[in-house]
Design a protein around this motif. Structure first.
Motif, PDB file in Angstrom:
ATOM      1  N   LEU A 129       0.787  -1.104   0.150  1.00 47.21           N
ATOM      2  CA  LEU A 129       0.000  -0.002  -0.116  1.00 47.21           C
ATOM      3  C   LEU A 129       0.745   1.375   0.168  1.00 47.21           C
ATOM      4  CD1 LEU A 129      -2.690  -0.871   2.734  1.00 47.21           C
ATOM      5  CD2 LEU A 129      -2.948  -0.866   0.022  1.00 47.21           C
ATOM      6  N   GLY A 130       0.368   2.090  -0.530  1.00 53.11           N
ATOM      7  CA  GLY A 130       0.740   3.632  -0.660  1.00 53.11           C
ATOM      8  C   GLY A 130       2.075   4.223  -0.964  1.00 53.11           C
ATOM      9  N   LEU A 131       2.501   5.273  -0.720  1.00 50.57           N
ATOM     10  CA  LEU A 131       3.934   5.755  -1.214  1.00 50.57           C
ATOM     11  C   LEU A 131       4.892   4.851  -0.904  1.00 50.57           C
ATOM     12  CD1 LEU A 131       3.509   9.295   0.039  1.00 50.57           C
ATOM     13  CD2 LEU A 131       3.650   8.660  -2.267  1.00 50.57           C
ATOM     14  N   LEU A 132       4.939   4.312   0.438  1.00 49.88           N
ATOM     15  CA  LEU A 132       6.294   3.400   0.897  1.00 49.88           C
ATOM     16  C   LEU A 132       5.709   1.977   0.751  1.00 49.88           C
ATOM     17  CD1 LEU A 132       6.947   5.889   3.553  1.00 49.88           C
ATOM     18  CD2 LEU A 132       8.688   4.997   1.842  1.00 49.88           C
ATOM     19  N   GLN A 133       4.681   1.569   0.073  1.00 52.69           N
ATOM     20  CA  GLN A 133       4.383   0.128  -0.313  1.00 52.69           C
ATOM     21  C   GLN A 133       4.589  -0.785   1.049  1.00 52.69           C
ATOM     22  OE1 GLN A 133       3.410  -0.861  -3.884  1.00 52.69           O
ATOM     23  NE2 GLN A 133       2.553   0.844  -3.234  1.00 52.69           N
ATOM     24  N   ILE A 134       3.855  -0.344   1.914  1.00 54.12           N
ATOM     25  CA  ILE A 134       3.999  -1.497   3.068  1.00 54.12           C
ATOM     26  C   ILE A 134       3.434  -2.880   2.621  1.00 54.12           C
ATOM     27  CG2 ILE A 134       3.150  -1.868   5.565  1.00 54.12           C
ATOM     28  CD1 ILE A 134       5.022   0.438   5.140  1.00 54.12           C
ATOM     29  N   HIS A 135       3.964  -4.040   2.876  1.00 55.28           N
ATOM     30  CA  HIS A 135       3.702  -5.162   2.502  1.00 55.28           C
ATOM     31  C   HIS A 135       2.327  -5.739   3.489  1.00 55.28           C
ATOM     32  CE1 HIS A 135       3.720  -9.593   1.579  1.00 55.28           C
ATOM     33  NE2 HIS A 135       4.319  -9.079   0.353  1.00 55.28           N
ATOM     34  N   PRO A 136       1.523  -6.626   3.010  1.00 57.11           N
ATOM     35  CA  PRO A 136       0.386  -7.135   3.679  1.00 57.11           C
ATOM     36  C   PRO A 136       1.027  -7.851   4.882  1.00 57.11           C
ATOM     37  CG  PRO A 136      -0.233  -7.385   1.306  1.00 57.11           C
ATOM     38  CD  PRO A 136       1.373  -6.609   1.359  1.00 57.11           C
ATOM     39  N   ILE A 137       2.300  -8.628   4.961  1.00 57.01           N
ATOM     40  CA  ILE A 137       2.431  -9.182   5.900  1.00 57.01           C
ATOM     41  C   ILE A 137       2.827  -8.234   7.321  1.00 57.01           C
ATOM     42  CG2 ILE A 137       3.874 -10.980   4.732  1.00 57.01           C
ATOM     43  CD1 ILE A 137       6.461  -9.619   5.200  1.00 57.01           C
ATOM     44  N   HIS A 138       2.868  -7.036   6.969  1.00 54.90           N
ATOM     45  CA  HIS A 138       3.000  -6.202   8.210  1.00 54.90           C
ATOM     46  C   HIS A 138       1.714  -5.512   8.630  1.00 54.90           C
ATOM     47  CE1 HIS A 138       7.373  -6.524   7.586  1.00 54.90           C
ATOM     48  NE2 HIS A 138       7.206  -6.061   6.289  1.00 54.90           N
ATOM     49  N   PHE A 139       0.484  -5.733   7.921  1.00 57.81           N
ATOM     50  CA  PHE A 139      -0.545  -4.958   8.107  1.00 57.81           C
ATOM     51  C   PHE A 139      -0.987  -5.192   9.739  1.00 57.81           C
ATOM     52  CE2 PHE A 139      -2.124  -4.895   3.628  1.00 57.81           C
ATOM     53  CZ  PHE A 139      -1.333  -4.096   3.162  1.00 57.81           C
ATOM     54  N   GLU A 140      -1.082  -6.699  10.121  1.00 56.41           N
ATOM     55  CA  GLU A 140      -1.634  -6.890  11.447  1.00 56.41           C
ATOM     56  C   GLU A 140      -0.663  -6.312  12.391  1.00 56.41           C
ATOM     57  OE1 GLU A 140      -4.507  -8.083  13.864  1.00 56.41           O
ATOM     58  OE2 GLU A 140      -4.528  -8.385  11.988  1.00 56.41           O
ATOM     59  N   ARG A 141       0.451  -6.295  12.301  1.00 57.22           N
ATOM     60  CA  ARG A 141       1.452  -5.487  13.415  1.00 57.22           C
ATOM     61  C   ARG A 141       1.109  -4.292  13.450  1.00 57.22           C
ATOM     62  NH1 ARG A 141       6.423  -3.505  14.423  1.00 57.22           N
ATOM     63  NH2 ARG A 141       6.856  -3.289  16.601  1.00 57.22           N
ATOM     64  N   MET A 142       0.972  -3.440  12.250  1.00 58.90           N
ATOM     65  CA  MET A 142       0.529  -1.928  12.065  1.00 58.90           C
ATOM     66  C   MET A 142      -0.747  -1.686  12.858  1.00 58.90           C
ATOM     67  SD  MET A 142       3.209  -0.692  11.160  1.00 58.90           S
ATOM     68  CE  MET A 142       4.606  -1.953  10.836  1.00 58.90           C
ATOM     69  N   ARG A 143      -1.768  -2.527  12.644  1.00 57.79           N
ATOM     70  CA  ARG A 143      -3.052  -2.332  13.359  1.00 57.79           C
ATOM     71  C   ARG A 143      -2.897  -2.281  14.858  1.00 57.79           C
ATOM     72  NH1 ARG A 143      -4.723  -6.029   9.568  1.00 57.79           N
ATOM     73  NH2 ARG A 143      -5.667  -5.316   7.705  1.00 57.79           N
ATOM     74  N   SER A 144      -2.146  -3.307  15.208  1.00 58.48           N
ATOM     75  CA  SER A 144      -1.975  -3.522  16.669  1.00 58.48           C
ATOM     76  C   SER A 144      -1.435  -2.311  17.258  1.00 58.48           C
ATOM     77  CB  SER A 144      -0.922  -4.700  16.990  1.00 58.48           C
ATOM     78  OG  SER A 144       0.497  -4.326  16.577  1.00 58.48           O
ATOM     79  N   LEU A 145      -0.534  -1.491  16.564  1.00 60.23           N
ATOM     80  CA  LEU A 145      -0.066  -0.190  16.780  1.00 60.23           C
ATOM     81  C   LEU A 145      -0.820   0.906  16.804  1.00 60.23           C
ATOM     82  CD1 LEU A 145       3.486  -0.523  15.290  1.00 60.23           C
ATOM     83  CD2 LEU A 145       2.858  -0.714  17.807  1.00 60.23           C
ATOM     84  N   GLY A 146      -2.163   0.819  16.170  1.00 60.62           N
ATOM     85  CA  GLY A 146      -2.952   1.820  15.888  1.00 60.62           C
ATOM     86  C   GLY A 146      -2.925   2.442  14.751  1.00 60.62           C
ATOM     87  N   LEU A 147      -2.460   1.705  13.782  1.00 61.11           N
ATOM     88  CA  LEU A 147      -2.043   2.450  12.463  1.00 61.11           C
ATOM     89  C   LEU A 147      -2.957   2.027  11.415  1.00 61.11           C
ATOM     90  CD1 LEU A 147       1.799   2.286  12.519  1.00 61.11           C
ATOM     91  CD2 LEU A 147       0.286   3.988  13.040  1.00 61.11           C
ATOM     92  N   ASP A 148      -4.299   2.042  11.729  1.00 59.05           N
ATOM     93  CA  ASP A 148      -5.289   1.644  10.584  1.00 59.05           C
ATOM     94  C   ASP A 148      -6.153   2.740  10.414  1.00 59.05           C
ATOM     95  OD1 ASP A 148      -6.445  -0.240   8.902  1.00 59.05           O
ATOM     96  OD2 ASP A 148      -7.815  -1.120  10.371  1.00 59.05           O
ATOM     97  N   PRO A 149      -6.398   3.225   9.423  1.00 60.50           N
ATOM     98  CA  PRO A 149      -6.081   2.662   8.057  1.00 60.50           C
ATOM     99  C   PRO A 149      -4.642   3.350   7.680  1.00 60.50           C
ATOM    100  CG  PRO A 149      -7.597   4.461   7.833  1.00 60.50           C
ATOM    101  CD  PRO A 149      -7.336   4.496   9.310  1.00 60.50           C
ATOM    102  N   LEU A 150      -4.026   2.565   6.921  1.00 58.39           N
ATOM    103  CA  LEU A 150      -2.658   2.853   6.445  1.00 58.39           C
ATOM    104  C   LEU A 150      -2.791   3.853   5.433  1.00 58.39           C
ATOM    105  CD1 LEU A 150      -0.661  -0.595   6.672  1.00 58.39           C
ATOM    106  CD2 LEU A 150      -0.080   1.414   8.037  1.00 58.39           C
ATOM    107  N   TRP A 151      -3.990   3.901   4.553  1.00 64.84           N
ATOM    108  CA  TRP A 151      -3.996   4.844   3.637  1.00 64.84           C
ATOM    109  C   TRP A 151      -3.762   6.230   4.221  1.00 64.84           C
ATOM    110  CZ3 TRP A 151      -3.199   3.884  -1.189  1.00 64.84           C
ATOM    111  CH2 TRP A 151      -3.912   2.370  -1.520  1.00 64.84           C
ATOM    112  N   GLU A 152      -3.827   6.446   5.363  1.00 69.02           N
ATOM    113  CA  GLU A 152      -3.710   8.091   5.735  1.00 69.02           C
ATOM    114  C   GLU A 152      -2.210   8.047   5.817  1.00 69.02           C
ATOM    115  OE1 GLU A 152      -4.059   9.744  10.082  1.00 69.02           O
ATOM    116  OE2 GLU A 152      -5.834   9.355   9.537  1.00 69.02           O
ATOM    117  N   PRO A 153      -1.746   9.171   5.154  1.00 69.00           N
ATOM    118  CA  PRO A 153      -0.463   9.440   4.819  1.00 69.00           C
ATOM    119  C   PRO A 153       0.560   9.281   5.906  1.00 69.00           C
ATOM    120  CG  PRO A 153      -1.377  10.717   3.287  1.00 69.00           C
ATOM    121  CD  PRO A 153      -2.429  10.216   4.414  1.00 69.00           C
TER     122      PRO A 153
END
Length: 135
Positions: free
Chosen positions: A84-108
């Protein structure tokens, strides 16, 4: 954005507040605007939105090269493996990012913070375009 700790005992602690998305009507952006020391202002203009994000310089400078290669500065880029996005975060990192409160990742600002967390933990290894970095 609320401060979120990205740390663990073996990882550096980062505060989400170190990467800020600025509102278009922010009085902080009145000309001439000078980012705080140690930060760069990214102003990404395009349809349907304009985004302004303050990013720590030590991460911002190399990320410019990676963004150009990964997404060609397309905020809405989706990679072949659903990165996703400018820095192309891979889906394998999505769950970890959600656990950090980083959802949605579309927000720059959240996306840039997620990339900063990965970078602090793994340097540029998660990015296929790491080869473009000038060392």
């Amino acid at each position: 954005l609320p401060p979120v700790s990205a740390g663990g005992s073996s990882t550096p602690t980062v505060e989400l507040s170190t990467i800020q998305q600025l509102d278009d009507d922010s009085t902080e952006l009145s000309a001439p605007y000078h980012p705080p020391e140690g930060y760069m202002l990214f102003a990404i203009m395009g349809e349907p939105l304009e985004v302004r994000v303050l990013v720590p310089t030590e991460f911002a400078l190399p990320s410019v090269q990676v963004i150009g290669c990964e997404s060609r500065w397309n905020i809405f880029a989706i990679g072949k493996a659903n990165e996703l996005g400018l820095l192309q975060i891979h889906p394998i990192h999505f769950e970890r990012m959600r656990s950090l409160g980083l959802d949605p990742l579309w927000e720059p600002a959240r996306l840039w913070f997620a990339a900063n967390v990965l970078w602090q933990q793994q340097d540029w290894q998660p990015w296929s375009c790491r080869h473009v970095l000038l060392r």
